[in-house]
Design an enzyme around this catalytic site. Structure first.
Site, PDB file in Angstrom:
ATOM      1  N   ASN A   9       0.872  -1.174   0.000  1.00  0.00           N
ATOM      2  CA  ASN A   9       0.000   0.000   0.000  1.00  0.00           C
ATOM      3  C   ASN A   9       0.909   1.223   0.000  1.00  0.00           C
ATOM      4  O   ASN A   9       1.508   1.544   1.014  1.00  0.00           O
ATOM      5  CB  ASN A   9      -0.892  -0.031   1.257  1.00  0.00           C
ATOM      6  CG  ASN A   9      -1.717   1.237   1.402  1.00  0.00           C
ATOM      7  OD1 ASN A   9      -1.771   2.060   0.496  1.00  0.00           O
ATOM      8  ND2 ASN A   9      -2.362   1.387   2.547  1.00  0.00           N
ATOM      9  N   LYS A  11       0.155   4.244  -0.225  1.00  0.00           N
ATOM     10  CA  LYS A  11      -0.470   5.433   0.373  1.00  0.00           C
ATOM     11  C   LYS A  11      -0.241   6.649  -0.535  1.00  0.00           C
ATOM     12  O   LYS A  11      -0.212   6.487  -1.753  1.00  0.00           O
ATOM     13  CB  LYS A  11       0.037   5.634   1.805  1.00  0.00           C
ATOM     14  CG  LYS A  11      -0.115   4.349   2.628  1.00  0.00           C
ATOM     15  CD  LYS A  11       0.107   4.522   4.088  1.00  0.00           C
ATOM     16  CE  LYS A  11      -0.038   3.175   4.792  1.00  0.00           C
ATOM     17  NZ  LYS A  11       0.096   3.268   6.231  1.00  0.00           N
ATOM     18  N   HIS A  96      -9.369   1.176   5.167  1.00  0.00           N
ATOM     19  CA  HIS A  96      -8.080   1.375   5.830  1.00  0.00           C
ATOM     20  C   HIS A  96      -8.282   2.319   7.016  1.00  0.00           C
ATOM     21  O   HIS A  96      -9.074   3.261   6.942  1.00  0.00           O
ATOM     22  CB  HIS A  96      -7.064   1.952   4.842  1.00  0.00           C
ATOM     23  CG  HIS A  96      -5.667   1.907   5.381  1.00  0.00           C
ATOM     24  ND1 HIS A  96      -5.193   2.810   6.305  1.00  0.00           N
ATOM     25  CD2 HIS A  96      -4.663   1.028   5.157  1.00  0.00           C
ATOM     26  CE1 HIS A  96      -3.940   2.499   6.620  1.00  0.00           C
ATOM     27  NE2 HIS A  96      -3.592   1.414   5.931  1.00  0.00           N
ATOM     28  N   GLU A  98      -6.606   4.685   8.080  1.00  0.00           N
ATOM     29  CA  GLU A  98      -6.371   6.104   7.790  1.00  0.00           C
ATOM     30  C   GLU A  98      -7.615   6.742   7.164  1.00  0.00           C
ATOM     31  O   GLU A  98      -7.890   7.913   7.377  1.00  0.00           O
ATOM     32  CB  GLU A  98      -5.135   6.256   6.879  1.00  0.00           C
ATOM     33  CG  GLU A  98      -3.860   5.994   7.679  1.00  0.00           C
ATOM     34  CD  GLU A  98      -2.705   5.428   6.873  1.00  0.00           C
ATOM     35  OE1 GLU A  98      -2.742   5.463   5.637  1.00  0.00           O
ATOM     36  OE2 GLU A  98      -1.756   4.918   7.511  1.00  0.00           O
ATOM     37  N   GLU A 168      -4.918  -4.724  10.630  1.00  0.00           N
ATOM     38  CA  GLU A 168      -3.884  -3.718  10.831  1.00  0.00           C
ATOM     39  C   GLU A 168      -4.131  -2.978  12.134  1.00  0.00           C
ATOM     40  O   GLU A 168      -4.972  -2.067  12.184  1.00  0.00           O
ATOM     41  CB  GLU A 168      -3.892  -2.708   9.675  1.00  0.00           C
ATOM     42  CG  GLU A 168      -3.652  -3.339   8.326  1.00  0.00           C
ATOM     43  CD  GLU A 168      -3.112  -2.334   7.317  1.00  0.00           C
ATOM     44  OE1 GLU A 168      -2.141  -2.671   6.652  1.00  0.00           O
ATOM     45  OE2 GLU A 168      -3.652  -1.217   7.226  1.00  0.00           O
ATOM     46  N   GLY A 174       3.036   2.448  10.750  1.00  0.00           N
ATOM     47  CA  GLY A 174       4.010   3.522  10.580  1.00  0.00           C
ATOM     48  C   GLY A 174       4.730   3.907  11.861  1.00  0.00           C
ATOM     49  O   GLY A 174       5.399   4.927  11.919  1.00  0.00           O
ATOM     50  N   SER A 213       3.934  -1.893  10.306  1.00  0.00           N
ATOM     51  CA  SER A 213       5.391  -1.970  10.481  1.00  0.00           C
ATOM     52  C   SER A 213       5.968  -3.338  10.130  1.00  0.00           C
ATOM     53  O   SER A 213       6.865  -3.839  10.806  1.00  0.00           O
ATOM     54  CB  SER A 213       5.784  -1.549  11.899  1.00  0.00           C
ATOM     55  OG  SER A 213       5.379  -0.212  12.132  1.00  0.00           O
TER      56      SER A 213
HETATM   57  P1  13P Z   1       3.334   0.492   7.611  1.00  0.00           P
HETATM   58  O1  13P Z   1       3.843  -0.795   7.019  1.00  0.00           O
HETATM   59  O2  13P Z   1       4.053   1.715   7.089  1.00  0.00           O
HETATM   60  O3  13P Z   1       3.257   0.429   9.100  1.00  0.00           O
HETATM   61  O4  13P Z   1       1.825   0.660   7.096  1.00  0.00           O
HETATM   62  C1  13P Z   1       0.961  -0.406   7.187  1.00  0.00           C
HETATM   63  C2  13P Z   1      -0.278  -0.076   6.448  1.00  0.00           C
HETATM   64  O5  13P Z   1      -1.027   0.798   6.847  1.00  0.00           O
HETATM   65  C3  13P Z   1      -0.546  -0.802   5.202  1.00  0.00           C
HETATM   66  O6  13P Z   1      -1.831  -0.570   4.754  1.00  0.00           O
END
Ligand code: 13P
Length: 338
Positions: A9, A11, A96, A98, A168, A174, A213
């Site tokens: 992803n 982003k 997601h 976010e 997640e 992150g 992560s």
């Molecule tokens: P990270 O791997 O940067 O922690 O992000 C995970 C994520 O949100 C994948 O959709």
């Protein structure tokens, strides 16, 4: 036998040309991994057509990061599921954290998006996960259960067969904090149980990915767990991932000259990943890697992105920092030690 999936992803990172490079790198790196593992890249909408072209002839699949709740019409700024499907997407990430957190997506929104995805032949990668407060209060099971019941339970049996779940935990996204392999297995098994309560034996066939992560140094242990069927990768997926072992082997190879490029092309997507590297378009190319030298990045744990590699010498394109590492290339022959 359940599908094994590694999905990136991206982003809101990379410019289109960088996305194409990254996609090409994934295609190249993919050759080293068993064909039983399915690779998916999910770039920003703006890159989909170009990345689709870069993926042609490979078995790396394309996914989008979201789609609209409506089929078409006067919805300025929205992207319909039919549009991303027309560009070659097979998957779409939905729900997601976010999007739930920053754009107020609720189960009601997600039910509509799921319907649009299925109407256009897309496979949703439906994300669930608790935040830190919920985890600390021991509510994580209830949170993911509700996220599944309120959306996934509305699917027909046919739709359910084409679904990927991504667990997640928000506190791991992150942050560098990862759920332990045991924590991941515990909740993945629970998620499968919740799915089975509605869809029965079909739940055994559903791929449940871990995200948060995920990186070379922890992926193998997490992915080895029975109910973990791969990962949804954010930050690490932005690196054209050479396996750490391969980089180390190259670093130790005496026959390599100073100028031989290991060839990993890295875009710094987090400005504070390296101190002073605030320029968002900075590019770094790893030219050599050393396992011997000490890692000297004082702030953000860059190490998390590079597995066990402790030191890179970096060549940079353009001037990228105020931390003493300005200028072109690697004139001192020493580069930047991380
Ligand atoms: P990270 O791997 O940067 O922690 O992000 C995970 C994520 O949100 C994948 O959709």
């Amino acid at each position: 036998m359940r599908k094994k999936i590694v999905a990136g992803n991206w982003k809101m990172n990379t410019l289109p040309a960088e996305g194409v490079e990254l996609a090409k790198g994934v295609v190249a790196g993919r050759g080293e991994v068993c064909s039983c593992v399915n690779f998916i890249v999910c770039p920003p909408f703006t890159h989909l057509a170009m990345v689709a072209e870069a993926l042609k002839g490979s078995d790396v699949a394309l996914g989008a990061q979201d789609c609209a709740t409506e089929a078409k019409g006067a919805y300025t700024g929205e992207i319909a599921a039919s549009m991303i499907a027309a560009l070659g997407c097979k998957y779409v990430i939905l729900g997601h954290s976010e999007r739930r957190q920053y754009y107020g997506e609720t189960s009601a929104t997600l039910n509509k998006k799921m319907a649009q995805a299925y109407a256009n032949g897309l496979i949703p990668i439906y994300c669930v996960g608790e935040n830190l407060d919920e985890r600390e209060a021991g509510k994580h099971f209830d949170v993911v259960k509700a996220q599944i019941e309120e959306v996934v339970y509305n699917l027909t049996e046919e739709q359910y067969k084409n679904l990927v779940i991504a667990y997640e935990p928000v506190w791991a996204i992150g942050t560098g904090k990862t759920a332990s392999a045991e924590q991941a297995q515990e909740i993945h098994a629970y998620i499968r149980q919740v799915l089975a309560a509605k869809f029965g034996a079909a739940a055994q066939e559903t791929a449940i990915l871990y995200g948060g992560s995920c990186k070379p140094s922890n992926a193998a242990e997490i992915f080895a767990k029975e109910d973990v069927d791969g990962g949804l990768i954010g930050g690490t997926g932005l690196l054209v991932a050479f396996p750490a072992e391969q980089l180390l082997a190259l670093a130790e190879d005496e026959s390599l000259g100073r100028d031989d490029q290991v060839g990993v092309f890295v875009r710094l997507h987090e400005p504070d990943l390296f101190p002073g590297t605030a320029r968002p378009d900075a590019h770094l190319r790893v030219v050599r890697a050393s396992a011997r030298d000490e890692y000297r990045i004082p702030r953000r744990p860059a190490r998390q992105y590079f597995g066990e590699i402790r030191c890179f010498e970096l060549e940079h394109e353009g001037s990228w920092g105020k931390g003493g590492n300005t200028g072109e290339g690697n004139p001192a022959g020493e580069g930047v030690s991380l």
